[in-house]
Design a protein around this motif. Structure first.
Motif, mmCIF file in Angstrom:
data_model
loop_
_atom_site.group_PDB
_atom_site.id
_atom_site.type_symbol
_atom_site.label_atom_id
_atom_site.label_comp_id
_atom_site.label_asym_id
_atom_site.label_seq_id
_atom_site.Cartn_x
_atom_site.Cartn_y
_atom_site.Cartn_z
ATOM 1 N N LEU A 77 0.837 -1.204 0.000
ATOM 2 C CA LEU A 77 0.000 0.000 0.000
ATOM 3 C C LEU A 77 0.871 1.254 0.000
ATOM 4 O O LEU A 77 0.622 2.206 -0.753
ATOM 5 C CB LEU A 77 -0.922 -0.023 1.224
ATOM 6 C CG LEU A 77 -2.211 0.788 1.150
ATOM 7 C CD1 LEU A 77 -3.078 0.361 -0.018
ATOM 8 C CD2 LEU A 77 -2.986 0.647 2.469
ATOM 9 N N VAL A 78 1.902 1.249 0.835
ATOM 10 C CA VAL A 78 2.813 2.401 0.885
ATOM 11 C C VAL A 78 3.585 2.518 -0.429
ATOM 12 O O VAL A 78 3.794 3.632 -0.943
ATOM 13 C CB VAL A 78 3.776 2.284 2.083
ATOM 14 C CG1 VAL A 78 4.840 3.390 2.030
ATOM 15 C CG2 VAL A 78 3.000 2.382 3.401
ATOM 16 N N LYS A 79 3.980 1.399 -0.985
ATOM 17 C CA LYS A 79 4.698 1.426 -2.271
ATOM 18 C C LYS A 79 3.811 2.029 -3.366
ATOM 19 O O LYS A 79 4.264 2.852 -4.172
ATOM 20 C CB LYS A 79 5.124 0.009 -2.648
ATOM 21 C CG LYS A 79 5.918 -0.093 -3.942
ATOM 22 C CD LYS A 79 6.458 -1.501 -4.112
ATOM 23 C CE LYS A 79 7.157 -1.664 -5.455
ATOM 24 N NZ LYS A 79 6.194 -1.718 -6.585
ATOM 25 N N GLU A 80 2.534 1.638 -3.382
ATOM 26 C CA GLU A 80 1.596 2.209 -4.351
ATOM 27 C C GLU A 80 1.398 3.702 -4.110
ATOM 28 O O GLU A 80 1.344 4.504 -5.054
ATOM 29 C CB GLU A 80 0.258 1.476 -4.260
ATOM 30 C CG GLU A 80 -0.781 1.957 -5.273
ATOM 31 C CD GLU A 80 -2.136 1.283 -5.103
ATOM 32 O OE1 GLU A 80 -3.079 1.695 -5.815
ATOM 33 O OE2 GLU A 80 -2.254 0.365 -4.268
ATOM 34 N N ALA A 81 1.295 4.069 -2.837
ATOM 35 C CA ALA A 81 1.117 5.489 -2.491
ATOM 36 C C ALA A 81 2.336 6.299 -2.920
ATOM 37 O O ALA A 81 2.208 7.417 -3.445
ATOM 38 C CB ALA A 81 0.879 5.628 -0.989
ATOM 39 N N GLN A 82 3.534 5.760 -2.709
ATOM 40 C CA GLN A 82 4.738 6.486 -3.099
ATOM 41 C C GLN A 82 4.807 6.657 -4.617
ATOM 42 O O GLN A 82 5.176 7.722 -5.113
ATOM 43 C CB GLN A 82 5.982 5.753 -2.585
ATOM 44 C CG GLN A 82 7.180 6.698 -2.388
ATOM 45 C CD GLN A 82 8.332 6.421 -3.321
ATOM 46 O OE1 GLN A 82 8.267 5.568 -4.209
ATOM 47 N NE2 GLN A 82 9.415 7.165 -3.143
#
Length: 360
Positions: free
Chosen positions: A251-256
Motif C-alpha cells: 500500500l505504501v509502495k503504491e502510495a509512493q
C-alpha cells in the motif's frame, strides 16, 4: 544574473542597504565557504565573510576568489556584533536586514544597540537567501546526484548484515562507515535505523535492540557531498513477511508511486497528499501527512509537501517523496526517494530497489 546581483535586487525591493546572513547553509551557499561558524554581510557594492581565527585562512582561500573580504571577529573584542557594525560603516549601510528566524536575542540586542549609535536601522527579513536556494543549478544537482549514489552503494553493502541477532546500533555504525568509505564528506543527518514495533515511530532512534525474525527494519539516512544532502528510506522484512506486513508495504509502495506521479513543474505542494490519501484510505488514521520536503544544503527546505503546503514545485527543485503508515504497537513502513523536478518530468536520484525485500 548571478547570486550577488540577485541579492542586490532583493535589497532594493525590500528598501534596505544590506543584509546580515547568519544561517549556516545560507552563508555557505552565497560565499562558497565550506565549514561552520561564519557569517556574511552583503551591501550594495561590497560583501564580507566574518569568522574567527580558527577559520580565517580557510575563508580567505574559499571566499576571496568569490569577491568577499574576510574579517576575524576576534579582532573586534571577540564581538561579532562589533565586527558587523564595522562592516556597516565601511559599506555605508543605513538599513541592515537580518535573518529574523536565525538571529539569537542576545546578538540582536547587542547589535541593535551598536547600530543605533551609528544611526543604522536593523530590519527583520525572512526567506531571502532561501528564495535563491529554492531551485538547484547544474553544479548543485551534480553534488546531490553524487550524495544519492553514495547512499545507494552504502545500503547495498549493508544488506548482508541485516539479520537476527545484530543490533540496530551496530547496523547504523556500519551504514555510516560505508557512506564515508564510499566518498561521503559527512553523514547527511542522524540516521534512523529501527526495527520491529519501533518502526511505528517516524523518527525513532537506533539503540541496542537486536533484529528479530519477522521484524520490519526501516532505514532513513543520507550522505553529504560538497555540502549537499541525499535522503532515502527503505523498509525491509527479516526472515518471513506476514500477510499484514505485505499488505501495508504494498500500500505504501503504491502510495509512493502515486506521489511521484504528482511531482512535476508547476504542481502545487498539496497535490500529492490529496492523491495519496485516496490510496491509503483504509489506514488513513495511521498516515503522517508530511510526505515530502525540499532537500539540498539543509535536510528540510521549501517546498514542503503536504496538506499544509503553500509552495509550487518548479523545474530545478530537489524534493523527497516519502509517504508512510505508522501503526502504534505493531510497526510501520516508509519508502522515500530524493527526486529532481525536470522541465518534462522527474529524475529519481536514489536508485535502490523498492520491491519488498525479505532478508534471510
Amino acid at each position: 544574473m548571478n547570486a550577488f546581483e540577485k541579492i542586490k535586487e532583493m535589497l532594493n525591493e525590500r528598501g534596505i542597504d544590506g543584509i546580515y546572513v547568519s544561517q549556516q547553509a545560507n552563508v555557505n551557499y552565497i560565499t562558497g565557504y565550506p565549514d561552520e561558524l561564519a557569517y556574511a554581510v552583503i551591501g550594495q557594492n561590497d560583501k564580507y565573510v566574518i569568522t574567527d581565527g580558527r577559520f580565517v585562512e580557510l575563508a580567505e582561500n574559499t571566499c576571496i576568489p568569490n569577491g568577499f573580504k574576510v574579517l576575524n571577529w576576534h579582532l573586534f573584542d571577540r564581538s561579532l556584533p562589533k565586527a558587523i557594525s564595522h562592516v556597516c560603516r565601511e559599506c555605508k549601510i543605513k538599513r541592515l536586514g537580518f535573518e529574523e528566524k536565525f538571529t539569537t536575542y542576545d546578538k540582536y540586542t547587542e547589535l541593535k544597540q551598536l547600530l543605533e549609535n551609528d544611526n543604522i536601522e536593523l530590519v527583520p527579513v525572512s526567506g531571502m537567501i532561501e528564495e535563491l536556494r529554492y531551485t538547484k543549478n547544474d553544479e548543485e544537482l551534480a553534488n546531490s546526484r553524487k550524495a544519492c549514489e553514495i547512499a545507494d552503494k552504502a545500503l547495498e553493502e549493508l544488506i548482508p548484515y541485516i539479520k537476527p541477532g545484530v543490533s540496530e546500533r551496530e547496523l547504523c555504525a556500519r551504514l555510516e562507515f560505508s557512506m564515508k568509505m564510499n566518498g561521503a564528506h559527512a553523514i547527511g543527518f542522524e540516521t534512523i535505523l529501527i526495527s520491529g514495533e519501533k518502526t511505528s515511530l517516524p523518527h525513532g532512534k537506533p539503540d541496542d535492540k537486536v533484529i528479530e525474525y519477522g521484524d520490519f527494519v526501516t532505514i532513513d539516512f543520507g550522505a553529504m557531498y560538497n555540502g549537499y544532502i541525499s535522503d532515502m528510506t527503505r523498509t525491509f522484512v527479516v526472515g518471513e513477511a506476514s500477510e499484514k506486513q505485505i499488505e501495508i508495504y504494498n500500500l505504501v509502495k503504491e502510495a509512493q508511486a502515486k506521489g511521484l506521479e504528482c511531482m512535476r513543474d508547476g504542481a502545487h505542494a498539496t497535490e500529492p497528499d490529496t492523491e495519496i490519501r485516496k490510496i491509503i484510505k483504509k489506514y488513513e488514521e495511521y498516515y503522517y501527512p508530511g510526505m515530502g520536503h525540499g532537500v539540498g544544503r539543509d535536510l528540510h527546505e521549501e517546498p514542503f509537501l503536504g496538506n499544509y503546503g503553500t509552495k509550487t514545485m518548479k523545474k530545478g527543485c530537489i524534493i523527497t517523496m516519502e509517504p508512510g503508515l505508522y501503526i502504534p504497537g505493531w510497526g510501520g513502513v516508509r519508502i522515500e526517494d530524493t527526486v529532481y523536478i525536470k522541465e518534462d518530468g522527474i529524475e529519481i536520484l536514489t536508485k535502490f530497489p523498492k520491491e519488498l525485500m525479505v532478508l534471510k
